[in-house]
Write an enzyme that holds these catalytic residues in place. Structure first.
Site, PDB file in Angstrom:
ATOM      1  N   GLU A 181      11.250   3.175 -11.881  1.00 56.78           N
ATOM      2  CA  GLU A 181       9.908   2.963 -12.431  1.00 56.78           C
ATOM      3  C   GLU A 181       8.933   3.960 -11.817  1.00 56.78           C
ATOM      4  OE1 GLU A 181      10.050  -1.808 -13.430  1.00 56.78           O
ATOM      5  OE2 GLU A 181       9.374  -1.194 -11.459  1.00 56.78           O
ATOM      6  N   CYS A 215      16.518   1.904  -2.684  1.00 52.83           N
ATOM      7  CA  CYS A 215      16.261   2.553  -1.392  1.00 52.83           C
ATOM      8  C   CYS A 215      17.217   1.968  -0.367  1.00 52.83           C
ATOM      9  CB  CYS A 215      14.819   2.304  -0.954  1.00 52.83           C
ATOM     10  SG  CYS A 215      14.382   3.122   0.595  1.00 52.83           S
ATOM     11  N   CYS A 274      13.487  -1.859   4.565  1.00 49.70           N
ATOM     12  CA  CYS A 274      12.292  -2.445   5.177  1.00 49.70           C
ATOM     13  C   CYS A 274      12.188  -3.899   4.699  1.00 49.70           C
ATOM     14  CB  CYS A 274      11.044  -1.664   4.780  1.00 49.70           C
ATOM     15  SG  CYS A 274      11.126   0.063   5.277  1.00 49.70           S
ATOM     16  N   GLU A 334      13.146   6.683  -0.563  1.00 52.25           N
ATOM     17  CA  GLU A 334      12.644   7.369   0.624  1.00 52.25           C
ATOM     18  C   GLU A 334      12.829   8.877   0.398  1.00 52.25           C
ATOM     19  OE1 GLU A 334      10.998   7.086   3.510  1.00 52.25           O
ATOM     20  OE2 GLU A 334      11.538   9.191   3.687  1.00 52.25           O
ATOM     21  N   SER A 361       5.153  10.273   0.889  1.00 49.59           N
ATOM     22  CA  SER A 361       5.143   9.171   1.861  1.00 49.59           C
ATOM     23  C   SER A 361       6.553   8.952   2.402  1.00 49.59           C
ATOM     24  CB  SER A 361       4.647   7.902   1.164  1.00 49.59           C
ATOM     25  OG  SER A 361       4.758   6.787   2.015  1.00 49.59           O
ATOM     26  N   SER A 391       4.589   5.877   6.830  1.00 46.63           N
ATOM     27  CA  SER A 391       4.499   4.415   6.802  1.00 46.63           C
ATOM     28  C   SER A 391       4.709   3.901   8.215  1.00 46.63           C
ATOM     29  CB  SER A 391       5.565   3.844   5.867  1.00 46.63           C
ATOM     30  OG  SER A 391       5.279   4.230   4.550  1.00 46.63           O
ATOM     31  N   HIS A 437       1.513  -6.997  -0.458  1.00 47.82           N
ATOM     32  CA  HIS A 437       1.802  -7.540  -1.786  1.00 47.82           C
ATOM     33  C   HIS A 437       2.962  -8.497  -1.654  1.00 47.82           C
ATOM     34  CE1 HIS A 437       0.046  -3.430  -2.644  1.00 47.82           C
ATOM     35  NE2 HIS A 437      -0.888  -4.315  -2.919  1.00 47.82           N
ATOM     36  N   CYS A 441       2.241  -1.130  -4.422  1.00 46.56           N
ATOM     37  CA  CYS A 441       3.157  -0.609  -3.390  1.00 46.56           C
ATOM     38  C   CYS A 441       4.239  -1.614  -3.055  1.00 46.56           C
ATOM     39  CB  CYS A 441       2.418  -0.342  -2.093  1.00 46.56           C
ATOM     40  SG  CYS A 441       1.127   0.856  -2.196  1.00 46.56           S
TER      41      CYS A 441
HETATM   42  N1  SAH Z   1       9.803   5.001   1.066  1.00 49.79           N
HETATM   43  C1  SAH Z   1       8.541   5.585   1.285  1.00 49.79           C
HETATM   44  C2  SAH Z   1       7.687   5.667   0.049  1.00 49.79           C
HETATM   45  C3  SAH Z   1       7.757   4.499  -0.898  1.00 49.79           C
HETATM   46  S1  SAH Z   1       7.087   2.956  -0.321  1.00 49.79           S
HETATM   47  C4  SAH Z   1       7.811   4.851   2.389  1.00 49.79           C
HETATM   48  O1  SAH Z   1       8.216   3.760   2.754  1.00 49.79           O
HETATM   49  O2  SAH Z   1       6.844   5.413   2.895  1.00 49.79           O
HETATM   50  C5  SAH Z   1       5.313   3.235  -0.493  1.00 49.79           C
HETATM   51  C6  SAH Z   1       4.472   2.393   0.437  1.00 49.79           C
HETATM   52  O3  SAH Z   1       4.482   1.019   0.039  1.00 49.79           O
HETATM   53  C7  SAH Z   1       4.944   2.440   1.880  1.00 49.79           C
HETATM   54  O4  SAH Z   1       3.878   2.659   2.758  1.00 49.79           O
HETATM   55  C8  SAH Z   1       5.495   1.034   2.047  1.00 49.79           C
HETATM   56  O5  SAH Z   1       5.540   0.645   3.387  1.00 49.79           O
HETATM   57  C9  SAH Z   1       4.554   0.228   1.201  1.00 49.79           C
HETATM   58  N2  SAH Z   1       5.038  -1.125   0.883  1.00 49.79           N
HETATM   59  C10 SAH Z   1       6.314  -1.532   0.770  1.00 49.79           C
HETATM   60  N3  SAH Z   1       6.352  -2.860   0.478  1.00 49.79           N
HETATM   61  C11 SAH Z   1       5.081  -3.289   0.397  1.00 49.79           C
HETATM   62  C12 SAH Z   1       4.477  -4.548   0.107  1.00 49.79           C
HETATM   63  N4  SAH Z   1       5.210  -5.622  -0.181  1.00 49.79           N
HETATM   64  N5  SAH Z   1       3.123  -4.626   0.136  1.00 49.79           N
HETATM   65  C13 SAH Z   1       2.374  -3.526   0.392  1.00 49.79           C
HETATM   66  N6  SAH Z   1       2.885  -2.319   0.648  1.00 49.79           N
HETATM   67  C14 SAH Z   1       4.224  -2.172   0.653  1.00 49.79           C
HETATM   68 FE1  SF4 Z   2      12.360   2.131   1.140  1.00 46.69          FE
HETATM   69 FE2  SF4 Z   2       9.777   2.700   1.471  1.00 46.69          FE
HETATM   70 FE3  SF4 Z   2      10.561   0.274   0.600  1.00 46.69          FE
HETATM   71 FE4  SF4 Z   2      11.037   0.982   3.123  1.00 46.69          FE
HETATM   72  S1  SF4 Z   2       9.033   0.713   2.154  1.00 46.69           S
HETATM   73  S2  SF4 Z   2      12.493   0.005   1.754  1.00 46.69           S
HETATM   74  S3  SF4 Z   2      11.457   3.149   2.907  1.00 46.69           S
HETATM   75  S4  SF4 Z   2      10.813   2.219  -0.465  1.00 46.69           S
END
Ligand code: SAH
Ligand code: SF4
Length: 364
Positions: free
Chosen positions: A99, A119, A123, A162, A193, A218, A294, A355
């Site tokens: 998406e 991914c 996380c 990522e 990011s 992040s 979120h 996000c």
């Molecule tokens: N993998 C990369 C980029 C994609 S995630 C990264 O982690 O940086 C983009 C952003 O969304 C990151 O900062 C991530 O930590 C954040 N994110 C992930 N899950 C989230 C959630 N449930 N609420 C708010 N931000 C979130």
């Molecule tokens: Fe992957 Fe970014 Fe989500 Fe972590 S926050 S699981 S690195 S997409």
């Protein structure tokens, strides 16, 4: 059939020569694919029909169109793209979905692009992470997302995946995006990011050396043990090591460094955490984007489960979002101590476009 999207000018010139055509056809292909956004060879009217047929036998352009769309009450739009993933071990290609999110604002329009299907970073707070890993996007699949939208001003590589775990394709896509023969974008309008992984040496270093795009890291917690508990990547590469590398680059001129920080009530949003964050980034010209958490259905149900006497809380840490007051206080503390900090407005939450919410729900 080989895809032309994602090829450099030099590669397209070689392809033209190999097909028995004049070298300048390579330049014409570049213009048609990147500047005019041609989706088929038929559009390439200044290339002779015979030449087009010769190319068409071996190549396709590689543009893809979304198969589903969702529109948020705030104007955000989310798109589902079918993509082909080729296995590294065999020639087999499988169909996957990703998406991307289109974010219109008053003065700009940003596209949030995916770089992987799912991914593997795992996380604990991220819905995309719960999808698991389904493959790397090739450069053409990254570019196809961008080319679909004619009106963009900014790009963020913050969708599924990522980026530093797929650095070859990401760098190739950025090269096409920012080259004069390609889309001619300024790198100042592109932000990548990352959780910060150095294992695939030297992914981040290559990104820093080979592009001028902005970097967002992040962070989410500046205490190593606490960060490791929610972001397994910290165990592989402590963020302090990432910063050792980042400190070797210039962040005072064209290029911006920012940290993303999701705020959780009582978990990482007090003064002790703000102080630790300030210690970590001391001397680094950067800003901090505070993100509202979120909440996802799965996390909500984990939370419910952990109310009951069981150890599921230890297995699935629960994440209480910070309230507005605490986020404001955290922001003001950082800003008062010299690190500009802002609270990022959440967009498209109602359609799972914010996000961390990209789980290809449009597929169902
Ligand atoms: N993998 C990369 C980029 C994609 S995630 C990264 O982690 O940086 C983009 C952003 O969304 C990151 O900062 C991530 O930590 C954040 N994110 C992930 N899950 C989230 C959630 N449930 N609420 C708010 N931000 C979130
Ligand atoms: Fe992957 Fe970014 Fe989500 Fe972590 S926050 S699981 S690195 S997409």
């Amino acid at each position: 059939m080989e895809v032309l999207l994602g090829k450099t000018l030099t590669e397209l010139q070689t392809i033209a020569i190999e097909a028995g055509l004049p070298r300048f056809v390579g330049k014409q292909l570049c213009e048609w694919i990147y500047r005019h956004r041609a989706c088929s060879f038929d559009e390439m009217t200044n290339i002779s029909l015979k030449s087009r047929q010769a190319l068409q036998e071996k190549y396709r352009i590689g543009r893809i169109a979304p198969t589903a769309e969702a529109v948020s009450t705030d104007g955000t739009r989310k798109y589902l793209f079918p993509i082909e993933i080729s296995s590294q071990k065999s020639e087999v290609r499988s169909q996957q979905f990703i998406e991307c999110v289109w974010l219109p604002e008053e003065d700009r329009t940003t596209l949030c692009v995916s770089t992987q299907a799912g991914c593997k970073m795992g996380c604990k707070f991220c819905m995309t992470g719960t999808l698991g890993f389904h493959g790397n996007l090739t450069a053409d699949a990254i570019l196809a997302q961008v080319l679909h939208f004619p009106d963009l001003t900014n790009l963020v590589l913050m969708g599924e995946g990522e980026p530093m775990d797929n650095v070859d394709n990401v760098l190739r896509a950025i090269n096409v995006l920012t080259s004069e023969w390609g889309l001619g974008w300024s790198p100042k309008r592109i932000t990548v990011s990352t959780v910060g992984i150095l294992q695939k040496q030297p992914a981040l270093q290559r990104f820093l050396d080979e592009t001028d795009c902005h970097l967002a890291i992040s962070l989410h917690n500046a205490f190593p043990a606490e960060r490791a508990a929610i972001m397994p990547a910290e165990r592989l590469t402590p963020v302090t090591e990432v910063l050792d590398l980042v400190r070797q680059y210039d962040w005072t001129h064209q290029r911006r460094l920012s940290f993303e920080y999701i705020c959780w009530g009582g978990m990482n949003d007090d003064t002790a955490h703000a102080k630790q964050l300030l210690r970590l980034v001391q001397g680094l010209p950067c800003r901090v984007n505070l993100i509202r958490f979120h909440e996802t259905n799965q996390q909500q149900s984990n939370q419910q489960r952990s109310d009951q006497p069981s150890n599921s809380a230890a297995l699935h840490p629960t994440f209480p979002p910070s309230d507005e007051q605490r986020m404001i206080a955290f922001r003001d503390y950082l800003s008062a101590h010299g690190v500009t900090s802002t609270i990022r407005r959440s967009r498209g939450e109602d359609i799972l476009a914010a996000c961390g919410m990209l789980v290809n729900a449009l597929q169902k």
